[in-house]
Design a protein around this motif. Structure first.
Motif, PDB file in Angstrom:
ATOM      1  N   VAL A 127      -8.051  -8.879  -2.321  1.00 39.00           N
ATOM      2  CA  VAL A 127      -7.251  -7.673  -2.114  1.00 39.00           C
ATOM      3  C   VAL A 127      -5.797  -7.874  -2.506  1.00 39.00           C
ATOM      4  N   ILE A 128      -5.243  -9.053  -2.255  1.00 35.62           N
ATOM      5  CA  ILE A 128      -3.859  -9.303  -2.653  1.00 35.62           C
ATOM      6  C   ILE A 128      -3.750  -9.272  -4.173  1.00 35.62           C
ATOM      7  N   GLU A 129      -4.727  -9.854  -4.865  1.00 30.74           N
ATOM      8  CA  GLU A 129      -4.706  -9.839  -6.322  1.00 30.74           C
ATOM      9  C   GLU A 129      -4.771  -8.412  -6.846  1.00 30.74           C
ATOM     10  N   GLN A 130      -5.600  -7.575  -6.227  1.00 35.80           N
ATOM     11  CA  GLN A 130      -5.701  -6.192  -6.675  1.00 35.80           C
ATOM     12  C   GLN A 130      -4.400  -5.435  -6.406  1.00 35.80           C
ATOM     13  N   LEU A 131      -3.789  -5.704  -5.287  1.00 35.23           N
ATOM     14  CA  LEU A 131      -2.516  -5.057  -4.983  1.00 35.23           C
ATOM     15  C   LEU A 131      -1.424  -5.512  -5.945  1.00 35.23           C
ATOM     16  N   ARG A 132      -1.419  -6.770  -6.302  1.00 38.80           N
ATOM     17  CA  ARG A 132      -0.432  -7.271  -7.261  1.00 38.80           C
ATOM     18  C   ARG A 132      -0.603  -6.604  -8.618  1.00 38.80           C
ATOM     19  N   GLY A 177      -9.805   1.604   2.460  1.00 44.77           N
ATOM     20  CA  GLY A 177     -10.832   2.630   2.507  1.00 44.77           C
ATOM     21  C   GLY A 177     -10.927   3.424   1.226  1.00 44.77           C
ATOM     22  N   THR A 178      -9.767   3.747   0.626  1.00 38.71           N
ATOM     23  CA  THR A 178      -9.753   4.516  -0.606  1.00 38.71           C
ATOM     24  C   THR A 178     -10.443   3.769  -1.738  1.00 38.71           C
ATOM     25  N   ASN A 179     -10.348   2.435  -1.707  1.00 35.95           N
ATOM     26  CA  ASN A 179     -10.926   1.618  -2.772  1.00 35.95           C
ATOM     27  C   ASN A 179     -12.271   0.992  -2.387  1.00 35.95           C
ATOM     28  N   ALA A 189       0.828  -1.206   0.000  1.00 34.97           N
ATOM     29  CA  ALA A 189       0.000   0.000   0.000  1.00 34.97           C
ATOM     30  C   ALA A 189       0.864   1.259   0.000  1.00 34.97           C
ATOM     31  N   ARG A 190       1.946   1.267   0.775  1.00 33.73           N
ATOM     32  CA  ARG A 190       2.821   2.441   0.810  1.00 33.73           C
ATOM     33  C   ARG A 190       3.483   2.683  -0.535  1.00 33.73           C
ATOM     34  N   SER A 191       3.751   1.592  -1.274  1.00 32.20           N
ATOM     35  CA  SER A 191       4.358   1.751  -2.600  1.00 32.20           C
ATOM     36  C   SER A 191       3.417   2.436  -3.576  1.00 32.20           C
ATOM     37  N   LEU A 192       2.118   2.441  -3.228  1.00 32.56           N
ATOM     38  CA  LEU A 192       1.113   3.114  -4.058  1.00 32.56           C
ATOM     39  C   LEU A 192       0.780   4.507  -3.526  1.00 32.56           C
ATOM     40  N   GLY A 193       1.475   4.931  -2.474  1.00 32.64           N
ATOM     41  CA  GLY A 193       1.280   6.268  -1.954  1.00 32.64           C
ATOM     42  C   GLY A 193       0.320   6.369  -0.796  1.00 32.64           C
ATOM     43  N   HIS A 194      -0.090   5.243  -0.193  1.00 37.04           N
ATOM     44  CA  HIS A 194      -1.003   5.245   0.935  1.00 37.04           C
ATOM     45  C   HIS A 194      -0.243   5.075   2.251  1.00 37.04           C
ATOM     46  N   LEU A 195      -0.837   5.513   3.329  1.00 35.42           N
ATOM     47  CA  LEU A 195      -0.178   5.419   4.632  1.00 35.42           C
ATOM     48  C   LEU A 195       0.033   3.973   5.055  1.00 35.42           C
ATOM     49  N   HIS A 196      -0.956   3.131   4.782  1.00 36.32           N
ATOM     50  CA  HIS A 196      -0.900   1.726   5.174  1.00 36.32           C
ATOM     51  C   HIS A 196      -2.014   0.975   4.450  1.00 36.32           C
TER      52      HIS A 196
END
Length: 275
Positions: free
Chosen positions: A262-267, A245-247, A232-239
């Motif tokens: 959620v892991i698939e979406q993060l990947r 919440g953003t998504n 998440a931090r690599s995408l600019g989010h705090l955690h």
């Protein structure tokens, strides 16, 4: 001017209502339900006070039949009313006043009641009954209710046309954040094809607020959370929680959540993560 179904799920954990009408925002007037109590649809020349009164009767131990009897006995406008109720045990009752406009009537079955007025004919409620009884009892109640509603519409539905539809399902602790019992509360207030639109919204709801089977859940171990926080931090989010919440994926967070989606979406969002 309306056709509806009230029902309890086969496992006895959910209660709900599906309704459609040539009437603006039918979901604001017809359905009501409380988990562990029952569900009601009030329609025709609807007495919206029936909703609170019926649920109070059910909560005090009345069966669906007794609740209907009490409602109409106390109502001077009973001849113009139509109501369907399912109780905590799946008992069902339906009432159609003799002054309701043709075609008007209802049917009951194991755990459900269907009813409608100003319909193209009795085939509408018959199709709803058949569709609900033929649906897989293992399906979520929302899906079974929607199947019945679609069958009624396909059989002719409201003789005046289409305008709105609604779907309400309750289950203990199933609401947003677990703070209430509203599992599904979707409304199409004004649309040329309200039932297909309701089905589209139900699909979105299921994707964003999943009822995850116990066997698919995973513990939020420190190691897993560290990995997700880093993604998440690599995408600019705090955690990770901020990314959820953003998504609009809050329903996936917390103890016992499912990691798969959620892991698939993060990947997908961080394709070079594995590098």
């Amino acid at each position: 001017m309306t056709f509806s179904i009230v029902a309890r799920s086969a496992d006895g954990e959910s209660w709900g209502v599906a309704v459609a009408s040539k009437f603006l925002a039918v979901g604001s007037a017809v359905p009501a339900a409380v988990a562990g109590v029952g569900a009601i649809a009030t329609q025709a020349w609807a007495n919206v006070a029936y909703k609170g009164l019926a649920l109070a009767h059910l909560d005090e131990g009345a069966t669906a039949s007794i609740a209907v009897q009490r409602l109409v006995e106390e109502d001077e406008g009973r001849e113009h009313r139509q109501v369907g109720i399912v109780d905590v045990d799946g008992g069902a009752a339906t009432y159609t006043g003799p002054a309701c406009l043709d075609w008007a009537g209802g049917l009951t079955g194991d755990g459900f009641a269907v009813q409608g007025n100003i319909l193209t004919g009795p085939e509408v409620v018959e199709a709803m009954r058949d569709a609900f009884e033929a649906s897989d009892p293992e399906l979520p109640l929302a899906r079974r209710l929607l199947a019945a509603l679609a069958a009624g519409d396909a059989a002719g539905g409201d003789s005046r046309g289409r305008q709105s539809a609604a779907l309400l399902v309750v289950k203990e602790g199933a609401g947003y954040g677990g703070f209430d019992d509203v599992a599904v509360d979707l409304r199409i207030d004004d649309h040329e094809e309200p039932i297909p639109e309701l089905e589209r919204l139900l699909g979105l709801h299921e994707a964003l607020s999943p009822d995850v089977p116990e066997e698919e859940r995973v513990p939020d171990t420190p190691e897993l959370m560290d990995e997700l926080d880093a993604r998440a931090r690599s995408l600019g989010h705090l955690h990770f929680a901020a990314w959820l919440g953003t998504n609009n994926l809050e329903a996936y967070g917390g103890e016992g959540w499912t990691a798969a989606t959620v892991i698939e979406q993060l990947r997908e969002a961080t394709p070079d993560w594995e590098k």
